[in-house]
Design a protein around this motif. Structure first.
Motif, PDB file in Angstrom:
ATOM      1  N   MET A 155       0.521  -1.021  -0.191  1.00 28.53           N
ATOM      2  CA  MET A 155       0.000  -0.448  -0.156  1.00 28.53           C
ATOM      3  C   MET A 155       0.839   0.845   0.223  1.00 28.53           C
ATOM      4  SD  MET A 155      -2.754   0.713   2.511  1.00 28.53           S
ATOM      5  CE  MET A 155      -3.739   2.183   2.939  1.00 28.53           C
ATOM      6  N   ALA A 156       1.066   2.065  -1.132  1.00 34.44           N
ATOM      7  CA  ALA A 156       1.874   3.259  -1.097  1.00 34.44           C
ATOM      8  C   ALA A 156       1.167   4.818  -0.289  1.00 34.44           C
ATOM      9  CB  ALA A 156       2.070   3.430  -2.555  1.00 34.44           C
ATOM     10  N   GLY A 157       1.789   4.956   0.567  1.00 34.87           N
ATOM     11  CA  GLY A 157       1.872   6.090   1.890  1.00 34.87           C
ATOM     12  C   GLY A 157       0.302   5.901   2.913  1.00 34.87           C
ATOM     13  N   ASN A 158       0.524   6.583   3.850  1.00 32.65           N
ATOM     14  CA  ASN A 158      -0.409   6.456   4.598  1.00 32.65           C
ATOM     15  C   ASN A 158      -1.972   6.702   4.801  1.00 32.65           C
ATOM     16  OD1 ASN A 158      -0.610   5.588   7.175  1.00 32.65           O
ATOM     17  ND2 ASN A 158       0.650   7.655   8.682  1.00 32.65           N
ATOM     18  N   TRP A 159      -2.498   5.176   4.808  1.00 31.42           N
ATOM     19  CA  TRP A 159      -4.570   6.771   3.983  1.00 31.42           C
ATOM     20  C   TRP A 159      -4.793   6.119   5.977  1.00 31.42           C
ATOM     21  CZ3 TRP A 159      -8.967   3.814   4.343  1.00 31.42           C
ATOM     22  CH2 TRP A 159      -9.839   3.956   3.704  1.00 31.42           C
ATOM     23  N   ASP A 160      -5.764   7.031   6.098  1.00 30.12           N
ATOM     24  CA  ASP A 160      -6.189   6.844   7.018  1.00 30.12           C
ATOM     25  C   ASP A 160      -7.933   6.784   6.313  1.00 30.12           C
ATOM     26  OD1 ASP A 160      -7.681   7.499   9.454  1.00 30.12           O
ATOM     27  OD2 ASP A 160      -5.883   8.944   9.854  1.00 30.12           O
ATOM     28  N   ALA A 161      -8.535   6.196   6.637  1.00 33.35           N
ATOM     29  CA  ALA A 161     -10.218   6.134   6.689  1.00 33.35           C
ATOM     30  C   ALA A 161     -11.040   6.696   6.982  1.00 33.35           C
ATOM     31  CB  ALA A 161     -10.596   4.407   7.437  1.00 33.35           C
ATOM     32  N   GLN A 162     -10.495   7.621   8.479  1.00 33.27           N
ATOM     33  CA  GLN A 162     -11.071   8.472   9.583  1.00 33.27           C
ATOM     34  C   GLN A 162     -11.208  10.061   9.231  1.00 33.27           C
ATOM     35  OE1 GLN A 162     -10.898   8.594  13.516  1.00 33.27           O
ATOM     36  NE2 GLN A 162     -12.082  10.211  13.744  1.00 33.27           N
ATOM     37  N   ARG A 163      -9.679  10.147   8.182  1.00 33.03           N
ATOM     38  CA  ARG A 163      -9.235  11.423   7.867  1.00 33.03           C
ATOM     39  C   ARG A 163      -9.827  11.942   6.325  1.00 33.03           C
ATOM     40  NH1 ARG A 163      -3.696  14.073   8.053  1.00 33.03           N
ATOM     41  NH2 ARG A 163      -4.282  14.748  10.039  1.00 33.03           N
ATOM     42  N   PHE A 164     -10.238  10.397   5.618  1.00 36.28           N
ATOM     43  CA  PHE A 164     -10.344  10.206   4.568  1.00 36.28           C
ATOM     44  C   PHE A 164     -12.272  10.911   4.319  1.00 36.28           C
ATOM     45  CE2 PHE A 164     -12.217   8.021   0.616  1.00 36.28           C
ATOM     46  CZ  PHE A 164     -12.062   8.201  -0.036  1.00 36.28           C
ATOM     47  N   LEU A 165     -12.436  10.100   5.253  1.00 40.78           N
ATOM     48  CA  LEU A 165     -14.122  10.016   5.740  1.00 40.78           C
ATOM     49  C   LEU A 165     -14.807  11.406   6.184  1.00 40.78           C
ATOM     50  CD1 LEU A 165     -15.633   6.740   6.360  1.00 40.78           C
ATOM     51  CD2 LEU A 165     -15.631   8.069   3.970  1.00 40.78           C
ATOM     52  N   PHE A 166     -14.577  11.455   6.850  1.00 38.88           N
ATOM     53  CA  PHE A 166     -14.695  13.155   7.909  1.00 38.88           C
ATOM     54  C   PHE A 166     -14.282  13.890   7.554  1.00 38.88           C
ATOM     55  CE2 PHE A 166     -15.604   8.862   9.998  1.00 38.88           C
ATOM     56  CZ  PHE A 166     -17.348   9.011  10.338  1.00 38.88           C
ATOM     57  N   GLY A 167     -13.041  14.368   6.456  1.00 36.25           N
ATOM     58  CA  GLY A 167     -11.691  15.503   6.190  1.00 36.25           C
ATOM     59  C   GLY A 167     -10.796  15.405   7.035  1.00 36.25           C
ATOM     60  N   ASP A 168     -10.221  16.291   6.260  1.00 37.04           N
ATOM     61  CA  ASP A 168      -9.055  16.225   6.971  1.00 37.04           C
ATOM     62  C   ASP A 168      -8.797  18.004   5.808  1.00 37.04           C
ATOM     63  OD1 ASP A 168      -6.462  17.378   6.959  1.00 37.04           O
ATOM     64  OD2 ASP A 168      -5.776  16.292   5.698  1.00 37.04           O
ATOM     65  N   PRO A 169      -8.818  19.803   6.645  1.00 38.89           N
ATOM     66  CA  PRO A 169      -8.594  20.353   5.532  1.00 38.89           C
ATOM     67  C   PRO A 169      -7.988  20.643   4.821  1.00 38.89           C
ATOM     68  CG  PRO A 169      -8.619  20.893   8.228  1.00 38.89           C
ATOM     69  CD  PRO A 169      -8.488  19.396   8.052  1.00 38.89           C
TER      70      PRO A 169
ATOM     71  N   PRO B 191      -5.114  21.161   1.118  1.00 39.15           N
ATOM     72  CA  PRO B 191      -4.704  22.600   0.943  1.00 39.15           C
ATOM     73  C   PRO B 191      -5.844  23.052   0.486  1.00 39.15           C
ATOM     74  CG  PRO B 191      -4.832  20.183  -0.854  1.00 39.15           C
ATOM     75  CD  PRO B 191      -5.053  20.069   1.012  1.00 39.15           C
ATOM     76  N   PRO B 192      -5.732  24.542   0.531  1.00 36.58           N
ATOM     77  CA  PRO B 192      -6.763  26.345  -0.697  1.00 36.58           C
ATOM     78  C   PRO B 192      -7.620  25.061  -1.760  1.00 36.58           C
ATOM     79  CG  PRO B 192      -4.619  26.570  -0.471  1.00 36.58           C
ATOM     80  CD  PRO B 192      -4.325  25.077  -0.127  1.00 36.58           C
ATOM     81  N   GLY B 193      -8.712  24.967  -1.287  1.00 35.45           N
ATOM     82  CA  GLY B 193      -9.802  24.361  -2.386  1.00 35.45           C
ATOM     83  C   GLY B 193     -10.429  22.746  -2.803  1.00 35.45           C
ATOM     84  N   ALA B 194      -9.577  22.285  -1.570  1.00 31.99           N
ATOM     85  CA  ALA B 194     -10.345  21.090  -1.249  1.00 31.99           C
ATOM     86  C   ALA B 194     -11.111  20.664  -1.472  1.00 31.99           C
ATOM     87  CB  ALA B 194      -9.347  20.732   0.213  1.00 31.99           C
ATOM     88  N   SER B 195     -11.939  19.821  -1.969  1.00 33.25           N
ATOM     89  CA  SER B 195     -13.489  19.880  -1.558  1.00 33.25           C
ATOM     90  C   SER B 195     -14.165  19.192  -0.495  1.00 33.25           C
ATOM     91  CB  SER B 195     -13.965  18.674  -2.971  1.00 33.25           C
ATOM     92  OG  SER B 195     -13.190  17.550  -2.661  1.00 33.25           O
ATOM     93  N   LEU B 196     -15.197  18.931  -0.212  1.00 33.92           N
ATOM     94  CA  LEU B 196     -15.970  18.071   0.908  1.00 33.92           C
ATOM     95  C   LEU B 196     -15.763  17.561   1.226  1.00 33.92           C
ATOM     96  CD1 LEU B 196     -19.520  20.323   0.098  1.00 33.92           C
ATOM     97  CD2 LEU B 196     -17.716  20.925   1.751  1.00 33.92           C
ATOM     98  N   SER B 197     -15.705  16.396   2.241  1.00 27.43           N
ATOM     99  CA  SER B 197     -14.865  15.468   2.412  1.00 27.43           C
ATOM    100  C   SER B 197     -16.321  14.719   2.029  1.00 27.43           C
ATOM    101  CB  SER B 197     -15.122  15.257   4.400  1.00 27.43           C
ATOM    102  OG  SER B 197     -16.031  15.124   4.848  1.00 27.43           O
ATOM    103  N   VAL B 198     -15.772  13.099   1.648  1.00 24.49           N
ATOM    104  CA  VAL B 198     -16.600  11.921   1.315  1.00 24.49           C
ATOM    105  C   VAL B 198     -18.337  12.138   2.630  1.00 24.49           C
ATOM    106  CG1 VAL B 198     -17.061  10.003   0.017  1.00 24.49           C
ATOM    107  CG2 VAL B 198     -14.321  10.765   0.258  1.00 24.49           C
ATOM    108  N   GLY B 199     -18.594  11.958   3.705  1.00 20.38           N
ATOM    109  CA  GLY B 199     -18.867  11.432   4.264  1.00 20.38           C
ATOM    110  C   GLY B 199     -19.965  12.932   4.536  1.00 20.38           C
TER     111      GLY B 199
ATOM    112  N   LEU C 177     -23.901  13.187   2.606  1.00 24.68           N
ATOM    113  CA  LEU C 177     -25.220  13.231   3.486  1.00 24.68           C
ATOM    114  C   LEU C 177     -26.199  13.955   2.988  1.00 24.68           C
ATOM    115  CD1 LEU C 177     -23.475  13.411   7.626  1.00 24.68           C
ATOM    116  CD2 LEU C 177     -24.962  11.942   6.213  1.00 24.68           C
ATOM    117  N   LEU C 178     -25.057  15.086   2.135  1.00 26.21           N
ATOM    118  CA  LEU C 178     -25.813  16.153   1.402  1.00 26.21           C
ATOM    119  C   LEU C 178     -27.078  14.890   0.428  1.00 26.21           C
ATOM    120  CD1 LEU C 178     -23.240  19.025   0.844  1.00 26.21           C
ATOM    121  CD2 LEU C 178     -25.167  18.997   2.100  1.00 26.21           C
ATOM    122  N   VAL C 179     -26.282  14.384  -0.841  1.00 27.57           N
ATOM    123  CA  VAL C 179     -26.177  14.147  -1.981  1.00 27.57           C
ATOM    124  C   VAL C 179     -28.071  13.150  -1.277  1.00 27.57           C
ATOM    125  CG1 VAL C 179     -26.647  12.036  -3.429  1.00 27.57           C
ATOM    126  CG2 VAL C 179     -24.545  13.449  -3.059  1.00 27.57           C
TER     127      VAL C 179
END
Length: 91
Positions: free
Chosen positions: A1-15, A17-25, A29-31
């Motif tokens: 597995m390349a890099g350090n993948w964090d499911a919680q950060r992916f789903l619930f968001g990490d600020p 870089p500028p211009g990043a989109s909303l988190s998957v979670g 929920l919006l959809v």
């Protein structure tokens, strides 16, 4: 597995870089909320259509506030990244 993948950060968001989109979670929920609102509006009888349109306006306002909060969170993240903590503790 390349890099350090964090499911919680992916789903619930990490600020991120500028211009990043909303988190998957948040997007999921919006959809789901948009689908529920659309089904609710379509099933309303004519006598309740005014109330349904007001509820749709509230829903859109909540969505706008979520996007605004994301922008504020990113701005705070960038500000904190520029000014790291000094290491001293406040009394």
């Amino acid at each position: 597995m390349a890099g350090n993948w964090d499911a919680q950060r992916f789903l619930f968001g990490d600020p991120g870089p500028p211009g990043a989109s909303l988190s998957v979670g948040v997007v999921l929920l919006l959809v789901l909320a948009a689908l529920a609102a659309a089904v609710g509006i379509l099933r309303l009888p004519d006598s309740l259509l005014g109330v349904g349109l007001m509820c749709m306006a509230v829903f859109l306002a909540i969505c706008a506030r979520i996007c605004q909060a994301r922008n504020q969170h990113q701005a705070l993240y960038r500000l904190l990244a520029r000014h790291p903590p000094s290491g001293r503790r406040a009394p």
